[in-house]
Enzyme design. Sequence first.
Site, PDB file in Angstrom:
ATOM      1  N   TYR A 180      -9.759   5.428   7.298  1.00  0.00           N
ATOM      2  CA  TYR A 180     -10.042   5.603   8.904  1.00  0.00           C
ATOM      3  C   TYR A 180     -10.858   6.639   8.843  1.00  0.00           C
ATOM      4  CZ  TYR A 180      -5.787   3.119  10.085  1.00  0.00           C
ATOM      5  OH  TYR A 180      -4.681   2.135  10.285  1.00  0.00           O
TER       6      TYR A 180
ATOM      7  N   LYS B 269       0.199  -0.364  15.160  1.00  0.00           N
ATOM      8  CA  LYS B 269       1.569  -0.410  15.758  1.00  0.00           C
ATOM      9  C   LYS B 269       1.724  -1.622  16.560  1.00  0.00           C
ATOM     10  CE  LYS B 269       2.830   3.367  13.796  1.00  0.00           C
ATOM     11  NZ  LYS B 269       3.564   2.977  12.521  1.00  0.00           N
TER      12      LYS B 269
ATOM     13  N   PRO C  94      -5.419   0.163  18.153  1.00  0.00           N
ATOM     14  CA  PRO C  94      -4.973  -0.367  16.935  1.00  0.00           C
ATOM     15  C   PRO C  94      -5.110   0.868  15.797  1.00  0.00           C
ATOM     16  CG  PRO C  94      -7.357  -1.151  17.486  1.00  0.00           C
ATOM     17  CD  PRO C  94      -6.621  -0.562  19.021  1.00  0.00           C
TER      18      PRO C  94
ATOM     19  N   HIS D  18       0.616  -1.401  -0.002  1.00  0.00           N
ATOM     20  CA  HIS D  18       0.051   0.021  -0.001  1.00  0.00           C
ATOM     21  C   HIS D  18       0.876   1.150   0.038  1.00  0.00           C
ATOM     22  CE1 HIS D  18      -4.038  -1.473   1.628  1.00  0.00           C
ATOM     23  NE2 HIS D  18      -3.545  -2.388   0.579  1.00  0.00           N
TER      24      HIS D  18
ATOM     25  N   TYR E 242       3.492   6.196  10.382  1.00  0.00           N
ATOM     26  CA  TYR E 242       2.513   5.241   9.810  1.00  0.00           C
ATOM     27  C   TYR E 242       3.255   4.065   9.175  1.00  0.00           C
ATOM     28  CZ  TYR E 242      -1.562   2.840   8.268  1.00  0.00           C
ATOM     29  OH  TYR E 242      -2.716   1.921   8.241  1.00  0.00           O
TER      30      TYR E 242
END
Length: 389
Positions: free
Chosen positions: A200, A296, A292, A72, A384
């Site tokens: 998200y 991580k 979550p 991704h 990220y």
Amino acid sequence: MTTQVCIIGAGPAGLLLGHLLKAEGVDCVVLERRAPDYILSRIRAGVLETITVELMERLGLDARMKSEGLWHDGFNLADGDRLIRIDMADLVGSRVMVYGQTEITKDLMDACDERGLEVVYEAEDVALHDVEGDAPYVTYSKDGAEHRVDCRFVAGCDGFHGPSRKAIPASVGKEFERVYPFGWLGILADVPPCNHELIYANHERGFGLASMRSETRSRYYVDVPLTDAVEDWGDERLWDELAIRLGPEAAANITRGPALEKSIAPLRSYVFAPMRHGRLLLCGDSAHIVPPTGAKGLNLAASDVHYASAALAAFFKANDHDAIAGYSDKALARVWKSERFSWSLTKLMHRFPEDGPFERAMQVAELDYIASSRAAQTSIAENYVGLPV
């Protein structure tokens, strides 16, 4: 039984550490309370940082991950009708791999026999002894018999509820914790994902997440009060709620299907310090938990294992006591940065019960800033994909 390192826990952290130590010529054995089938039945996250991918590559256990995993280049933050794409590849020149934690565990498990990594499954009543001295040992029972493992070090990779952290006296350790007032209700279904990247979502009805395990298996979440039960949420109710929270663009592409698995996971931020006491080193969930939101958990365990394996190899190869002494500070420095990112993203993307109009206005302002600022997006992307180890 005598070995150099006794590893408690055969999840991904314990198995990864075992393989890394064997590759360095360090003798070790892994003790696991559960049976292999139980371990592989646990559904966990699946976004892998650079460090996790690189460790699997170093071990030469990356073939299936590279074949079946999904690279991704970015992910999305949604706020109502708005979709803010964080282009990690462009912003920081890196990306993440979507590959389930269960699959990582299976790859590590399947390689044990070939590489001589001994794992004792269904080891009950595991107890740690004399970790403050130079000759610690671990006892356990199996098939009605008592067993003892004498070793030079113990590595606690046995999760939040395991015995390793409890072997550190309360006078030595300190706990830092934030319990969140909601949990994540997740559904796993054999349906194609609604977007080729994660979403998200911050919606007035609550948080939503669209993710995937493969091109044909999707994982979705909504946050729910801790008083809710899985039985309160039938499949259709959950799909309807996801369609609302994820926004119209994602909703138009949602494919519904029966749940393969549905569960509610409570959220907390937790750190235990120090991560080393005497000859005991803690790795992964035994020392820290992250919500979550930032993906991580597994990746922090991988970075712990990276530091722990390097320290243990330095000790056994060069009698380097400083490497062992420095393990906790080195690991915790990265842990706290990841805790900060997971906490901040959780605060940004969830509606907290105690929040009012001011807090909501701050979320909108932050999302506006992120949408218009390459610097803000770069900071998010850097965290990220995973900070350097």
